[in-house]
Design a protein around this motif. Structure first.
Motif, PDB file in Angstrom:
ATOM      1  N   LYS A   1     -10.394 -28.443   6.751  1.00 16.62           N
ATOM      2  CA  LYS A   1     -10.873 -29.782   7.021  1.00 16.62           C
ATOM      3  C   LYS A   1     -12.400 -29.754   6.024  1.00 16.62           C
ATOM      4  O   LYS A   1     -12.646 -31.073   5.898  1.00 16.62           O
ATOM      5  CB  LYS A   1     -12.270 -28.799   8.545  1.00 16.62           C
ATOM      6  CG  LYS A   1     -10.961 -29.207   9.700  1.00 16.62           C
ATOM      7  CD  LYS A   1     -11.724 -28.856  11.430  1.00 16.62           C
ATOM      8  CE  LYS A   1     -10.960 -28.637  12.087  1.00 16.62           C
ATOM      9  NZ  LYS A   1     -11.533 -27.861  13.420  1.00 16.62           N
ATOM     10  N   LEU A   2     -11.756 -29.035   5.013  1.00 14.26           N
ATOM     11  CA  LEU A   2     -13.390 -29.278   3.968  1.00 14.26           C
ATOM     12  C   LEU A   2     -12.411 -30.384   2.779  1.00 14.26           C
ATOM     13  O   LEU A   2     -11.216 -30.094   2.734  1.00 14.26           O
ATOM     14  CB  LEU A   2     -13.399 -28.298   3.442  1.00 14.26           C
ATOM     15  CG  LEU A   2     -13.856 -26.966   4.078  1.00 14.26           C
ATOM     16  CD1 LEU A   2     -14.549 -25.625   3.517  1.00 14.26           C
ATOM     17  CD2 LEU A   2     -15.357 -27.433   4.823  1.00 14.26           C
ATOM     18  N   PRO A   3     -13.552 -30.888   2.223  1.00 11.19           N
ATOM     19  CA  PRO A   3     -12.797 -31.603   1.136  1.00 11.19           C
ATOM     20  C   PRO A   3     -11.211 -30.684  -0.135  1.00 11.19           C
ATOM     21  O   PRO A   3     -11.742 -29.303  -0.052  1.00 11.19           O
ATOM     22  CB  PRO A   3     -13.454 -31.759   0.006  1.00 11.19           C
ATOM     23  CG  PRO A   3     -14.751 -32.085   1.415  1.00 11.19           C
ATOM     24  CD  PRO A   3     -14.775 -30.663   1.750  1.00 11.19           C
ATOM     25  N   PHE A   4     -10.859 -31.228  -0.900  1.00 12.78           N
ATOM     26  CA  PHE A   4      -9.444 -30.089  -1.104  1.00 12.78           C
ATOM     27  C   PHE A   4      -9.920 -29.713  -2.615  1.00 12.78           C
ATOM     28  O   PHE A   4     -10.167 -28.094  -2.189  1.00 12.78           O
ATOM     29  CB  PHE A   4      -8.649 -31.068  -2.233  1.00 12.78           C
ATOM     30  CG  PHE A   4      -7.495 -30.384  -3.093  1.00 12.78           C
ATOM     31  CD1 PHE A   4      -6.749 -30.008  -1.410  1.00 12.78           C
ATOM     32  CD2 PHE A   4      -7.572 -30.133  -4.392  1.00 12.78           C
ATOM     33  CE1 PHE A   4      -5.645 -28.692  -2.487  1.00 12.78           C
ATOM     34  CE2 PHE A   4      -6.705 -29.649  -4.762  1.00 12.78           C
ATOM     35  CZ  PHE A   4      -5.941 -28.457  -4.179  1.00 12.78           C
ATOM     36  N   ILE A   5     -10.858 -29.760  -3.152  1.00 14.88           N
ATOM     37  CA  ILE A   5     -12.222 -28.878  -4.141  1.00 14.88           C
ATOM     38  C   ILE A   5     -12.871 -28.071  -4.112  1.00 14.88           C
ATOM     39  O   ILE A   5     -12.550 -26.589  -3.690  1.00 14.88           O
ATOM     40  CB  ILE A   5     -13.385 -29.348  -4.805  1.00 14.88           C
ATOM     41  CG1 ILE A   5     -12.394 -30.516  -6.062  1.00 14.88           C
ATOM     42  CG2 ILE A   5     -13.580 -28.510  -5.957  1.00 14.88           C
ATOM     43  CD1 ILE A   5     -10.998 -29.727  -6.872  1.00 14.88           C
ATOM     44  N   GLN A   6     -13.079 -28.332  -2.414  1.00 14.95           N
ATOM     45  CA  GLN A   6     -14.029 -26.765  -1.053  1.00 14.95           C
ATOM     46  C   GLN A   6     -13.304 -25.758  -0.865  1.00 14.95           C
ATOM     47  O   GLN A   6     -13.280 -25.089  -0.866  1.00 14.95           O
ATOM     48  CB  GLN A   6     -14.863 -27.544  -0.670  1.00 14.95           C
ATOM     49  CG  GLN A   6     -16.267 -28.021  -0.888  1.00 14.95           C
ATOM     50  CD  GLN A   6     -17.535 -27.470  -2.237  1.00 14.95           C
ATOM     51  OE1 GLN A   6     -17.614 -26.437  -1.167  1.00 14.95           O
ATOM     52  NE2 GLN A   6     -17.908 -28.175  -2.697  1.00 14.95           N
ATOM     53  N   MET A   7     -11.949 -26.614  -1.006  1.00 12.96           N
ATOM     54  CA  MET A   7     -10.885 -25.936  -0.082  1.00 12.96           C
ATOM     55  C   MET A   7     -10.319 -24.544  -0.900  1.00 12.96           C
ATOM     56  O   MET A   7      -9.839 -22.948  -0.783  1.00 12.96           O
ATOM     57  CB  MET A   7      -9.553 -26.611   0.654  1.00 12.96           C
ATOM     58  CG  MET A   7      -8.617 -26.238   1.576  1.00 12.96           C
ATOM     59  SD  MET A   7      -7.754 -27.371   2.818  1.00 12.96           S
ATOM     60  CE  MET A   7      -6.824 -27.526   0.742  1.00 12.96           C
ATOM     61  N   LEU A   8     -10.027 -25.432  -2.162  1.00  9.16           N
ATOM     62  CA  LEU A   8      -9.201 -24.029  -3.226  1.00  9.16           C
ATOM     63  C   LEU A   8     -10.870 -23.619  -3.325  1.00  9.16           C
ATOM     64  O   LEU A   8     -10.569 -21.784  -3.533  1.00  9.16           O
ATOM     65  CB  LEU A   8      -9.334 -25.290  -4.239  1.00  9.16           C
ATOM     66  CG  LEU A   8      -8.405 -25.130  -5.654  1.00  9.16           C
ATOM     67  CD1 LEU A   8      -7.455 -23.941  -4.968  1.00  9.16           C
ATOM     68  CD2 LEU A   8      -8.713 -25.666  -6.223  1.00  9.16           C
ATOM     69  N   LYS A   9     -11.619 -23.418  -3.407  1.00 10.32           N
ATOM     70  CA  LYS A   9     -13.294 -22.485  -3.883  1.00 10.32           C
ATOM     71  C   LYS A   9     -12.993 -21.406  -3.286  1.00 10.32           C
ATOM     72  O   LYS A   9     -13.421 -20.544  -3.302  1.00 10.32           O
ATOM     73  CB  LYS A   9     -14.087 -23.434  -4.257  1.00 10.32           C
ATOM     74  CG  LYS A   9     -14.274 -24.500  -5.635  1.00 10.32           C
ATOM     75  CD  LYS A   9     -15.950 -24.735  -5.785  1.00 10.32           C
ATOM     76  CE  LYS A   9     -15.878 -25.616  -7.111  1.00 10.32           C
ATOM     77  NZ  LYS A   9     -17.078 -26.270  -7.651  1.00 10.32           N
ATOM     78  N   ARG A  10     -13.059 -22.268  -1.573  1.00  7.68           N
ATOM     79  CA  ARG A  10     -13.436 -21.175  -0.789  1.00  7.68           C
ATOM     80  C   ARG A  10     -12.386 -20.137  -0.340  1.00  7.68           C
ATOM     81  O   ARG A  10     -12.406 -19.106  -0.115  1.00  7.68           O
ATOM     82  CB  ARG A  10     -13.677 -22.136   0.812  1.00  7.68           C
ATOM     83  CG  ARG A  10     -13.620 -21.116   1.841  1.00  7.68           C
ATOM     84  CD  ARG A  10     -14.926 -20.691   2.288  1.00  7.68           C
ATOM     85  NE  ARG A  10     -15.962 -21.712   2.014  1.00  7.68           N
ATOM     86  CZ  ARG A  10     -16.149 -22.546   2.703  1.00  7.68           C
ATOM     87  NH1 ARG A  10     -16.262 -22.541   4.037  1.00  7.68           N
ATOM     88  NH2 ARG A  10     -17.122 -23.507   3.441  1.00  7.68           N
ATOM     89  N   ALA A  11     -10.477 -20.487  -0.699  1.00  6.26           N
ATOM     90  CA  ALA A  11      -9.946 -19.476  -0.973  1.00  6.26           C
ATOM     91  C   ALA A  11      -9.395 -18.623  -1.742  1.00  6.26           C
ATOM     92  O   ALA A  11      -9.431 -17.383  -1.689  1.00  6.26           O
ATOM     93  CB  ALA A  11      -8.680 -20.623  -0.936  1.00  6.26           C
ATOM     94  N   PHE A  12     -10.196 -18.862  -3.039  1.00  4.74           N
ATOM     95  CA  PHE A  12     -10.448 -18.334  -4.035  1.00  4.74           C
ATOM     96  C   PHE A  12     -11.434 -17.271  -4.182  1.00  4.74           C
ATOM     97  O   PHE A  12     -11.656 -16.210  -4.700  1.00  4.74           O
ATOM     98  CB  PHE A  12     -10.309 -18.572  -5.267  1.00  4.74           C
ATOM     99  CG  PHE A  12      -9.060 -18.818  -6.095  1.00  4.74           C
ATOM    100  CD1 PHE A  12      -8.085 -18.685  -6.504  1.00  4.74           C
ATOM    101  CD2 PHE A  12      -8.626 -20.313  -5.469  1.00  4.74           C
ATOM    102  CE1 PHE A  12      -6.917 -18.375  -6.667  1.00  4.74           C
ATOM    103  CE2 PHE A  12      -7.185 -20.492  -6.129  1.00  4.74           C
ATOM    104  CZ  PHE A  12      -6.018 -19.665  -6.019  1.00  4.74           C
ATOM    105  N   ALA A  13     -12.569 -17.508  -3.196  1.00  2.00           N
ATOM    106  CA  ALA A  13     -13.735 -16.341  -2.813  1.00  2.00           C
ATOM    107  C   ALA A  13     -13.809 -15.215  -2.230  1.00  2.00           C
ATOM    108  O   ALA A  13     -12.756 -15.442  -1.173  1.00  2.00           O
ATOM    109  CB  ALA A  13     -14.608 -17.534  -2.257  1.00  2.00           C
TER     110      ALA A  13
END
Length: 393
Positions: free
Chosen positions: A333-345
């Motif tokens: 549901k998040l924007p792609f960049i945020q989704m990517l950052k959250r996945a790697f956090a």
């Protein structure tokens, strides 16, 4: 039997599984030294051929040997370390284990090549390399053949040698199977330990029976090449890159400092940040670029065998992008960049398990973050800060 109560039972058995092979190795080494021609074999083993350092395939073999010898990236190290206390001195353990591993390899190598030197002497062969064979042939053809030529109790040494091989195999299997059993136990805590151990061991035994069929060595060569060496190498490269470059070297070093109450030296910083990832990636790329067809007994494997091998390899490697995609889709549901950052956090529960240690860890991380902010400020700001905070003597 060893795994029936998990770590409780395997820990007790490990005293025998770890110590007995050393007793046999040392006994074989002492006896080997007394054989004619043994010193020629040992000198052949320890005499360096510097030109081999320029061959990337030698480095690839050395790295994969370290992986197998230390069980790196097989899950057993992380599984066993999870049973330690949070402040356990893992630095000391790492130094002891890696040093013992090197010494053990040297003792085993001197023993094997001492026996091969005796074999060359008995056959009247001047070049020891002609009696040296690699892989399974070394342990199950050259070694037994040499032991059979012992002048003193060859039957006893033959039994001791193969019993030692059996014990070493059990020790390795226990470590790797413990990783699987621990994962299942944590995912399904309602299951009793024996309900996990028995099916897991039976499944492993059933699959392992393939290797004792007439075509077992052929399948072993295929699986060892595609399913272990390559997969472990790739996973190790990604794991190293993920920890150092995505989680962050500074975060990793700070976690170690908090656990050990000591700062890792500059040597480890250089190795983890640059040297090790660079060597792993370089060797892997070169190995792929110069890949030669796999052979068994001097004969190239058929096309369908390579297809099976690449399928096994793909199953292991696809785990990385597959679970990365799943981690990303959890935040779709998040924007792609945020989704990517959250996945790697790191996940929300990342950190020490005990409440007080978690609080102390967070305070420690905040202090380190403030220190970093001061270090990255322009030099004129740092000077001004010092001048403004100076106190009269």
């Amino acid at each position: 039997m060893v795994l029936f109560q998990g770590v409780k039972s395997s820990g007790k058995f490990s005293y025998f599984l770890a110590i007995f092979p050393y007793i046999i190795l040392l006994a074989l080494l002492v006896h080997t030294i007394t054989l004619d021609g043994s010193m020629d074999g040992i000198l052949y083993f320890i005499t360096p051929k510097w030109s081999k350092l320029l061959e990337p395939t030698v480095w690839y073999a050395a790295v994969t040997q370290c992986f197998f010898s230390l069980s790196v990236c097989f899950g057993s190290i992380i599984t066993y370390s999870s049973h330690n206390s949070f402040k356990h001195n893992i630095y000391r353990d790492v130094i002891i284990i890696t040093s013992l591993d090197t010494i053990t390899s040297m003792v085993a190598g001197c023993t094997i090549f001492g026996i091969l030197g005796n074999l060359a002497y008995e056959l009247g062969v001047q070049d020891i390399s002609k009696v040296v064979k690699g892989g399974a042939s070394l342990a199950f053809v050259s070694y037994p053949d040499a032991i059979a030529k012992f002048n003193f109790l060859p039957q006893l040494f033959a039994v001791l040698f193969f019993f030692m091989m059996f014990v070493l195999g059990v020790g390795s299997a226990v470590g790797m199977t413990t990783g699987i059993i621990t994962v299942i136990n944590e995912q399904f805590p309602s299951l009793k330990m024996w309900q996990i151990v028995v099916p897991t061991c039976l499944l492993g035994f059933s699959i392992g029976t393939v290797y004792v069929t007439p075509g077992g060595q052929f399948i072993l060569t295929l699986v060892d090449y595609y399913g272990t060496s390559f997969v472990v190498f790739i996973l190790a490269s990604f794991e190293m890159t993920g920890v150092v470059w995505f989680y962050g070297l500074e975060n990793f070093l700070e976690d170690l400092e908090f656990m050990l109450d000591r700062k890792p030296s500059v040597y480890w910083r250089i190795c983890w940040f640059i040297v090790t990832p660079f060597i792993l990636i370089t060797i892997f790329i070169y190995t792929i670029a110069t890949l030669t067809p796999l052979t068994y007994g001097g004969t190239s494997l058929p096309g369908y065998a390579h297809a099976i091998g690449w399928t096994i390899l793909s199953i292991g490697v696809v785990q990385i992008p597959l679970w990365m995609l799943i981690a990303m889709l959890k935040n779709r549901k998040l924007p792609f960049i945020q989704m990517l950052k959250r996945a790697f956090a790191p996940v929300n529960g990342w950190g020490p398990r005990e409440i007080q240690q978690r609080k102390d860890w967070r305070i420690f991380k905040e202090e380190r973050a403030r220190d970093r902010e001061k270090r990255i400020q322009p030099i004129w700001k740092q000077i001004l800060y010092v001048l403004l905070n100076m106190k009269p003597i």
